[in-house]
Design an enzyme around this catalytic site. Structure first.
Site, short mmCIF file in Angstrom:
data_model
loop_
_atom_site.label_atom_id
_atom_site.label_comp_id
_atom_site.label_asym_id
_atom_site.label_seq_id
_atom_site.Cartn_x
_atom_site.Cartn_y
_atom_site.Cartn_z
N MET A 157 0.78 -1.94 -65.76
CA MET A 157 -0.06 -2.61 -64.89
C MET A 157 -1.14 -3.75 -65.41
O MET A 157 -1.04 -4.01 -66.99
CB MET A 157 -0.73 -1.51 -64.28
CG MET A 157 -0.29 -0.58 -63.64
SD MET A 157 -1.16 0.84 -63.05
CE MET A 157 -2.33 -0.03 -61.90
N HIS A 158 -1.55 -4.51 -64.70
CA HIS A 158 -2.80 -5.13 -64.87
C HIS A 158 -2.23 -6.72 -65.41
O HIS A 158 -3.20 -7.50 -65.55
CB HIS A 158 -3.74 -4.78 -65.93
CG HIS A 158 -4.13 -3.31 -65.34
ND1 HIS A 158 -4.67 -3.12 -64.34
CD2 HIS A 158 -4.16 -2.04 -66.39
CE1 HIS A 158 -5.07 -1.77 -64.42
NE2 HIS A 158 -4.64 -1.15 -65.62
N ASP A 180 3.29 1.46 -63.46
CA ASP A 180 3.69 2.73 -64.08
C ASP A 180 3.23 3.99 -63.72
O ASP A 180 3.93 5.03 -63.69
CB ASP A 180 3.87 2.19 -65.33
CG ASP A 180 2.55 1.88 -65.94
OD1 ASP A 180 1.33 2.23 -65.32
OD2 ASP A 180 2.46 1.60 -67.35
#
Length: 491
Positions: free
Chosen positions: A78-79, A237
């Site tokens: 992520m991110h 995830d």
């Protein structure tokens, strides 16, 4: 029919082939490097992700009927900030979730825009790993590249784009950008303005289990699967792993002891921790979840074993821990090797052993480390409990969960029952299950989980041991507040 799950991790892409019963036919992994151009920076070339998928799927399908592949779904780190120009070319390497260059941007967002305003707009406050601070950093330090941005995506979304040609994301991954209104399920106009971007630059948001398209002819040819193969939007995830472990619906919980550690608590209703110690994100099952994230969990074990003690025989070290020492160790460990996210949000925090004496043994240090990670996870659980959330049972997964001793410590420190799964392929299986939903194999995530996820063992707390760990946890809680003001002066 067959389904492909993609687990797009930080160090490798793991590909999974399964049928609709969850019978895993094959697993293939492709690793790729991380780049650290400056201290505290962490980047990757998105082309390496696609190459891992492009090279790995033909190997995954070797010996199987590729014509039976009905769907593909991905769970991804992520991110990460992935930026494309008007020709859909990658402008710069992706800035990853564990990149620490955004401290000034995080301070600006939390202090100037304000934590309370951020919480209203996005249900979260700014953390160094989130996407919005990365955009602010890029606007300040790379203005020429920032001006070329035509599309902003997250890592697994780049794979979906390469598969389908669609610029897409899903609510669970979008929740971790600090650009998304989690409660209303749409991009926040105000946060986009703060970061100097337009909604036209953002990907279209699809439900995690929705089909975003079918394969581009070129992708179908390279991968050797039918161009009619449906691609699901997928999930971040943690949300994908939650689907893969059956952590869906109301009041479910999953604990992951991976490189980082997470406690993932589901709800059908939107809610926000008023102190923003826990993340409030959309879930891939169509509901919501609160999540606590430890930056160092199993990585604490790897650090102590390999870098300090000089061994890779983790099991042998744990065998030296005496039964009677559980819940009675005089040594404590703060698991803040990389600072900490939940619930303290302190980038200055550092790891520490406290309470050592002349009779402290190697086994005491190993035990303290195992217990310290469990205590750190309990910190997030305590926040949930303060909100009236009652967790009495959880799934447990991740590399650290393979240790029977660590599972036992966690069960007694948290004083909850822990279910161990027959197959633990988290984000990959979750991605495949989302593909099944996109193809209509199951009506919803709960039905898929009921059919596929199997529990093989339940670890139950022992009242006397849980009581000893309760006393130990209360001591542990005194250590960080005592050292908090010291940590910034150590750098």
């Amino acid at each position: 029919m067959l389904y492909i799950g993609i687990d797009l991790g930080t160090s490798a892409c793991k590909l999974l082939l399964t049928d609709e019963t969850g019978d895993i036919k094959n697993i293939v992994s492709r690793s790729y490097p991380l780049a650290f151009p400056q201290p505290g920076w962490s980047e990757q070339d998105p082309a390496q992700w696609w190459r891992a998928v492009e090279d790995g799927i033909p190997e995954l399908l070797a010996g199987h009927d590729a014509a039976q592949v009905a769907g593909i779904g991905a769970g991804g780190q992520m991110h990460g900030l992935v930026v494309l120009d008007r020709g859909d070319r990658v402008i710069r390497p992706a800035i990853l979730w564990n990149d620490g260059r955004t401290a000034r941007a995080v301070d600006y967002l939390n202090e100037t825009i304000g934590r309370s305003r951020l919480s209203v707009l996005t249900a979260n406050i700014a953390f160094a790993g989130f996407t919005a601070p990365k955009l602010l950093w890029m606007r300040e330090h790379e203005p020429e590249l920032f001006a070329r941005i035509d599309k902003i995506m997250l890592p697994k979304d780049y794979i979906n784009y390469k598969l389908t040609g669609v610029h897409c994301t899903d609510p669970s991954d979008a929740s971790g950008t600090l650009l998304f209104d989690v409660e209303r399920g749409r991009w926040s106009e105000e946060m986009l303005r703060v970061c100097g971007v337009r909604e036209a630059q953002m990907p279209r948001v699809f439900p995690s289990a929705a089909p975003v398209g079918t394969l581009l002819p070129d992708a179908a040819q390279k991968l050797g699967i039918p161009k009619e193969t449906i691609v699901a939007a997928g999930a971040g995830d943690n949300a994908a792993a939650a689907v893969g472990t059956g952590t869906v619906g109301e009041g479910a919980c999953n604990i992951s002891i991976g490189t980082s550690g997470t406690i993932f608590m589901t709800s059908k209703r939107f809610s926000v921790d008023p102190h923003n110690a826990l993340h409030s994100f959309a879930h891939a099952d169509g509901g919501y979840h609160l999540m606590g994230v430890m930056l160092s969990a199993a990585s604490c074990n790897a650090w102590l074993m390999e870098h300090v003690l000089g061994t890779k025989d983790y099991a042998a070290e744990q065998m030296k821990i005496a039964e009677e020492r559980l819940g009675s160790n005089s040594v404590f460990f703060l698991p803040y090797l990389m600072g900490e996210r939940s619930p303290i949000n302190d980038t200055d925090a550092r790891a520490a052993f406290v309470g050592m004496a002349l009779d402290t043994s190697r086994a005491d240090l190993v035990q303290a480390m195992l217990e310290g990670v469990a205590f750190g996870m309990r910190d997030s659980l305590e926040v949930a409990r303060s909100l009236g959330i009652r967790i009495t049972r959880s799934k447990i997964c991740g590399g650290g969960a393979k240790s029977p001793l660590w599972r036992r410590i966690f069960a007694n420190v948290l004083n909850i029952e822990l279910d161990v799964l027959a197959a633990e392929e988290g984000p990959g299986m979750g991605g495949a299950m989302l593909a099944m939903l996109a193809c209509g194999a199951y009506p919803d995530a709960a039905a898929a989980a009921a059919a596929i996820v199997r529990v093989t063992e339940t670890v139950r707390p022992i009242p006397a041991l849980a009581a000893r760990y309760e006393a130990q946890y209360q001591k542990y809680r005194l250590i960080y507040p005592a050292l908090k003001d010291v940590f910034p002066r150590l750098h």
